[in-house]
Scaffold this motif. Sequence first.
Motif, mmCIF file in Angstrom:
data_model
loop_
_atom_site.group_PDB
_atom_site.id
_atom_site.type_symbol
_atom_site.label_atom_id
_atom_site.label_comp_id
_atom_site.label_asym_id
_atom_site.label_seq_id
_atom_site.Cartn_x
_atom_site.Cartn_y
_atom_site.Cartn_z
ATOM 1 N N LEU A 1 0.837 -1.150 0.025
ATOM 2 C CA LEU A 1 -0.157 0.084 -0.056
ATOM 3 C C LEU A 1 0.861 1.175 -0.063
ATOM 4 N N MET A 2 1.836 1.281 0.893
ATOM 5 C CA MET A 2 2.750 2.309 1.017
ATOM 6 C C MET A 2 3.431 2.662 -0.569
ATOM 7 N N ASP B 1 2.404 1.911 -3.324
ATOM 8 C CA ASP B 1 1.235 2.032 -4.342
ATOM 9 C C ASP B 1 1.132 3.677 -3.973
ATOM 10 N N LEU B 2 1.111 4.018 -2.658
ATOM 11 C CA LEU B 2 0.981 5.586 -2.503
ATOM 12 C C LEU B 2 1.808 6.527 -2.882
ATOM 13 N N ASP C 1 1.629 6.692 -6.742
ATOM 14 C CA ASP C 1 0.344 7.423 -7.555
ATOM 15 C C ASP C 1 -0.363 8.152 -6.326
ATOM 16 N N GLY C 2 -0.316 8.004 -5.252
ATOM 17 C CA GLY C 2 -0.997 8.539 -4.323
ATOM 18 C C GLY C 2 -1.583 9.974 -4.426
ATOM 19 N N ARG D 1 -4.540 10.872 -6.639
ATOM 20 C CA ARG D 1 -5.752 10.215 -5.883
ATOM 21 C C ARG D 1 -6.218 10.857 -4.634
ATOM 22 N N PHE D 2 -5.220 11.384 -3.882
ATOM 23 C CA PHE D 2 -5.636 11.584 -2.598
ATOM 24 C C PHE D 2 -5.108 12.915 -2.151
ATOM 25 N N VAL E 1 -3.419 11.717 3.258
ATOM 26 C CA VAL E 1 -3.541 10.226 3.840
ATOM 27 C C VAL E 1 -3.650 10.410 5.336
ATOM 28 N N ASN F 1 -3.211 8.208 8.584
ATOM 29 C CA ASN F 1 -2.473 7.005 9.224
ATOM 30 C C ASN F 1 -3.101 7.020 10.759
ATOM 31 N N LEU G 1 6.217 9.858 0.296
ATOM 32 C CA LEU G 1 4.868 10.162 -0.450
ATOM 33 C C LEU G 1 4.810 11.584 -0.635
ATOM 34 N N VAL H 1 0.958 13.396 4.932
ATOM 35 C CA VAL H 1 0.371 12.106 5.835
ATOM 36 C C VAL H 1 0.010 12.774 7.355
#
Length: 71
Positions: free
Chosen positions: A26-27, A29-30, A33-34, A37-38, A41, A43, A57, A61
């Motif tokens: 997941l990290m 992926d973020l 491309d995070g 999309r966001f 984040v 956490n 990232l 975060v």
Amino acid sequence: MSPAACADAGTPGAVWMEECHACLGLMVDLAEDGANRFDVVHNNSLHNLPIAMAPALHVPVITSLHTPTTP
């Protein structure tokens, strides 16, 4: 994991390893491309990996620490 690794008393269990690899995936992926999309984040976990990888990232975060991170 190999049978030899599983026999080592210091080796984490298979479920822990699967969860750790899922968190790492997941990290990564973020990190890739995070930002597309966001906006942020959040956490809210006890795992140290999101904190350690936050600088990779390209999206802010925010971490809510309710207890110290666990090993």
